[in-house]
Design a protein around this motif. Structure first.
Motif, PDB file in Angstrom:
ATOM      1  N   MET A 252       0.837  -1.198   0.000  1.00 15.82           N
ATOM      2  CA  MET A 252       0.000   0.000   0.000  1.00 15.82           C
ATOM      3  C   MET A 252       0.873   1.250   0.000  1.00 15.82           C
ATOM      4  SD  MET A 252      -3.161  -1.013   2.568  1.00 15.82           S
ATOM      5  CE  MET A 252      -2.121  -1.556   3.921  1.00 15.82           C
ATOM      6  N   VAL A 256      -0.856   5.802   3.578  1.00 15.95           N
ATOM      7  CA  VAL A 256      -1.752   5.051   4.462  1.00 15.95           C
ATOM      8  C   VAL A 256      -1.270   5.146   5.910  1.00 15.95           C
ATOM      9  CG1 VAL A 256      -2.667   2.740   4.970  1.00 15.95           C
ATOM     10  CG2 VAL A 256      -2.460   3.508   2.612  1.00 15.95           C
ATOM     11  N   THR A 322      -7.259  13.855  -7.033  1.00 15.64           N
ATOM     12  CA  THR A 322      -8.277  12.996  -6.427  1.00 15.64           C
ATOM     13  C   THR A 322      -8.711  13.514  -5.063  1.00 15.64           C
ATOM     14  OG1 THR A 322      -7.363  11.061  -7.555  1.00 15.64           O
ATOM     15  CG2 THR A 322      -8.828  10.649  -5.697  1.00 15.64           C
ATOM     16  N   ALA A 356     -15.750   6.328   3.198  1.00 18.12           N
ATOM     17  CA  ALA A 356     -15.342   5.029   2.669  1.00 18.12           C
ATOM     18  C   ALA A 356     -14.605   5.192   1.340  1.00 18.12           C
ATOM     19  CB  ALA A 356     -16.561   4.126   2.495  1.00 18.12           C
ATOM     20  N   ALA A 357     -15.061   6.136   0.511  1.00 22.32           N
ATOM     21  CA  ALA A 357     -14.381   6.392  -0.767  1.00 22.32           C
ATOM     22  C   ALA A 357     -12.966   6.904  -0.527  1.00 22.32           C
ATOM     23  CB  ALA A 357     -15.182   7.406  -1.579  1.00 22.32           C
ATOM     24  N   TYR A 358     -12.811   7.763   0.482  1.00 27.98           N
ATOM     25  CA  TYR A 358     -11.472   8.264   0.816  1.00 27.98           C
ATOM     26  C   TYR A 358     -10.552   7.118   1.237  1.00 27.98           C
ATOM     27  CZ  TYR A 358      -7.793  10.005   3.836  1.00 27.98           C
ATOM     28  OH  TYR A 358      -6.583  10.212   4.440  1.00 27.98           O
ATOM     29  N   LEU A 359     -11.050   6.232   2.111  1.00 31.24           N
ATOM     30  CA  LEU A 359     -10.230   5.102   2.551  1.00 31.24           C
ATOM     31  C   LEU A 359      -9.862   4.193   1.375  1.00 31.24           C
ATOM     32  CD1 LEU A 359     -11.996   4.090   5.902  1.00 31.24           C
ATOM     33  CD2 LEU A 359      -9.907   5.416   5.614  1.00 31.24           C
ATOM     34  N   GLU A 360     -10.827   3.927   0.503  1.00 27.45           N
ATOM     35  CA  GLU A 360     -10.556   3.069  -0.658  1.00 27.45           C
ATOM     36  C   GLU A 360      -9.482   3.679  -1.550  1.00 27.45           C
ATOM     37  OE1 GLU A 360     -10.611   0.300  -3.734  1.00 27.45           O
ATOM     38  OE2 GLU A 360     -11.301   0.149  -1.655  1.00 27.45           O
ATOM     39  N   LEU A 361      -9.587   4.988  -1.797  1.00 29.83           N
ATOM     40  CA  LEU A 361      -8.625   5.643  -2.694  1.00 29.83           C
ATOM     41  C   LEU A 361      -7.274   5.862  -2.014  1.00 29.83           C
ATOM     42  CD1 LEU A 361     -11.033   8.195  -4.380  1.00 29.83           C
ATOM     43  CD2 LEU A 361     -10.029   6.155  -5.406  1.00 29.83           C
ATOM     44  N   VAL A 363      -5.932   3.541  -0.085  1.00 29.03           N
ATOM     45  CA  VAL A 363      -5.295   2.219  -0.186  1.00 29.03           C
ATOM     46  C   VAL A 363      -4.949   1.894  -1.640  1.00 29.03           C
ATOM     47  CG1 VAL A 363      -5.630  -0.254   0.176  1.00 29.03           C
ATOM     48  CG2 VAL A 363      -6.441   1.378   1.896  1.00 29.03           C
ATOM     49  N   THR A 364      -5.876   2.202  -2.547  1.00 26.63           N
ATOM     50  CA  THR A 364      -5.651   1.945  -3.982  1.00 26.63           C
ATOM     51  C   THR A 364      -5.873   3.241  -4.761  1.00 26.63           C
ATOM     52  OG1 THR A 364      -7.967   1.228  -4.201  1.00 26.63           O
ATOM     53  CG2 THR A 364      -6.300  -0.478  -3.853  1.00 26.63           C
TER      54      THR A 364
END
Length: 365
Positions: A252, A256, A322, A356-361, A363-364
């Motif tokens: 990651m 992060v 982003t 949740a979108a922030y956490l996803e982006l 990580v990836t």
């Protein structure tokens, strides 16, 4: 909440902060084995819960909005110390640590904590009610600070890269302090009523009517809160090498690490905010969330600006495209949430999806 009349030395909330500081003294700056890391994590969790308890004691004594302000400033001051310490130890790889941690704090508070509290409040009490004047002022200040300190560096042209020049950084630091000081004055002196919890009929709730803690108990809790927060942040730094190695082994991005640190540091405020919401004090929860976001920017950027005088390496503050989109969407959605002064589970869900979108982006990306 633990009754006020119990002797503090017999409470685990007094023992755990002391234990956390002692453990911190023995582990600071050392490579610790896995068993010790597990113990540190356990004591860290206990210190978080102890910090929440002592913050509630103080808040009950001094009343709102002072109680929320005490916890927000205490957590942020020690968060700043953690960021500066990690930057001093990390070299060039920590150039973006301040930006990543501050932006993580903004997204956690403005979407994670706000969304969770609105969802819990709306489900438990059908509609979550709060004061739009105070909440709107707080959100506007957070949006201004975030844009000034985290967006503008991406577009300045005097220096290459998403960095401020020395004069620009000094202006951002002074402007942040001025805005934060003006907000605190508004919140606690001139328009304090805008930041007090309200009833469903819009009437201001001045304070609780049950017997509160004594002045002595409040002062003891203030000291215990300081110890607990030092333990939380210090132990979080102690486990940060384990976090960094875990992040690297998982493939990651290094950003992060900043997210995880912000999650650990803001855990006491998250628990306190949810507890306030369960008592139908949604305004107190929003004071905690937005006040923490504001303090995280308004105190961290000036501190980092001063620290950059002796820290080597670049200081990258500008966000990427982003994250700027996520910040803009957070401000727009937050404004639409605040204006009515009432929220349903839908508004809470929207903020949580953004988080949740922030956490996803993160990580990836």
């Amino acid at each position: 909440m633990i009754p006020w009349h119990r002797t503090l030395v017999t409470q685990w909330t007094a023992v755990v902060p002391v234990l956390a500081v002692v453990l911190l003294a023995f582990t600071w700056g050392r490579d610790v084995p896995g068993a010790v890391v597990a113990l540190v994590t356990l004591v860290l969790a206990g210190a978080v819960l102890a910090a929440v308890h002592h913050a509630e004691v103080i808040a009950h004594r001094v009343g709102e909005p002072f109680g929320s302000l005490v916890l927000a400033i205490a957590v942020t001051i020690i968060e700043v110390a953690l960021i500066v310490t990690l930057m001093a130890d990390g070299g060039d790889k920590s150039a973006t640590l301040a930006r990543d941690t501050v932006f993580a704090a903004v997204m956690i508070t403005c979407n994670g904590i706000v969304g969770l509290c609105l969802l819990v409040g709306a489900i438990r009490h059908r509609v979550a009610v709060f004061n739009p004047e105070g909440t709107g002022a707080a959100l506007a200040t957070v949006a201004t600070l975030a844009t000034l300190c985290l967006v503008l560096p991406t577009f300045t042209t005097t220096k290459q890269g998403p960095e401020f020049t020395t004069s620009q950084l000094a202006f951002a630091a002074v402007g942040s302090l001025v805005l934060y000081g003006l907000f605190v004055t508004t919140q606690t002196v001139r328009h304090r009523e805008y930041f007090l919890p309200i009833t469903r009929k819009g009437e201001v709730i001045e304070g609780e009517h049950d017997e509160g803690p004594t002045s002595r108990a409040a002062f003891v809790s203030l000291g215990m809160l300081g110890l607990a927060l030092i333990g939380v942040v210090g132990l979080a730094k102690g486990v940060s090498p384990t976090i960094e190695s875990g992040v690297e082994s998982a493939g990651m991005p290094h950003a992060v690490v900043g997210v995880i640190i912000a999650l650990l540091v803001l855990l006491p405020e998250t628990i306190a905010a949810v507890r306030a919401t369960r008592r139908d004090r949604v305004q107190t929860s929003l004071n905690l969330a937005l006040g923490s976001a504001m303090a995280s920017i308004g105190l961290t950027i000036p501190a980092v600006a001063v620290a950059s005088v002796w820290l080597s390496g670049p200081l990258v503050l500008g966000l990427g495209p982003t994250h700027m989109v996520l910040l803009a969407l957070t401000v727009i959605v937050g404004s639409l949430t605040v204006v009515p002064g009432r929220a349903t589970p839908l508004q809470g869900g929207v903020h949580l999806v953004l988080f949740a979108a922030y956490l996803e982006l993160a990580v990836t990306p």
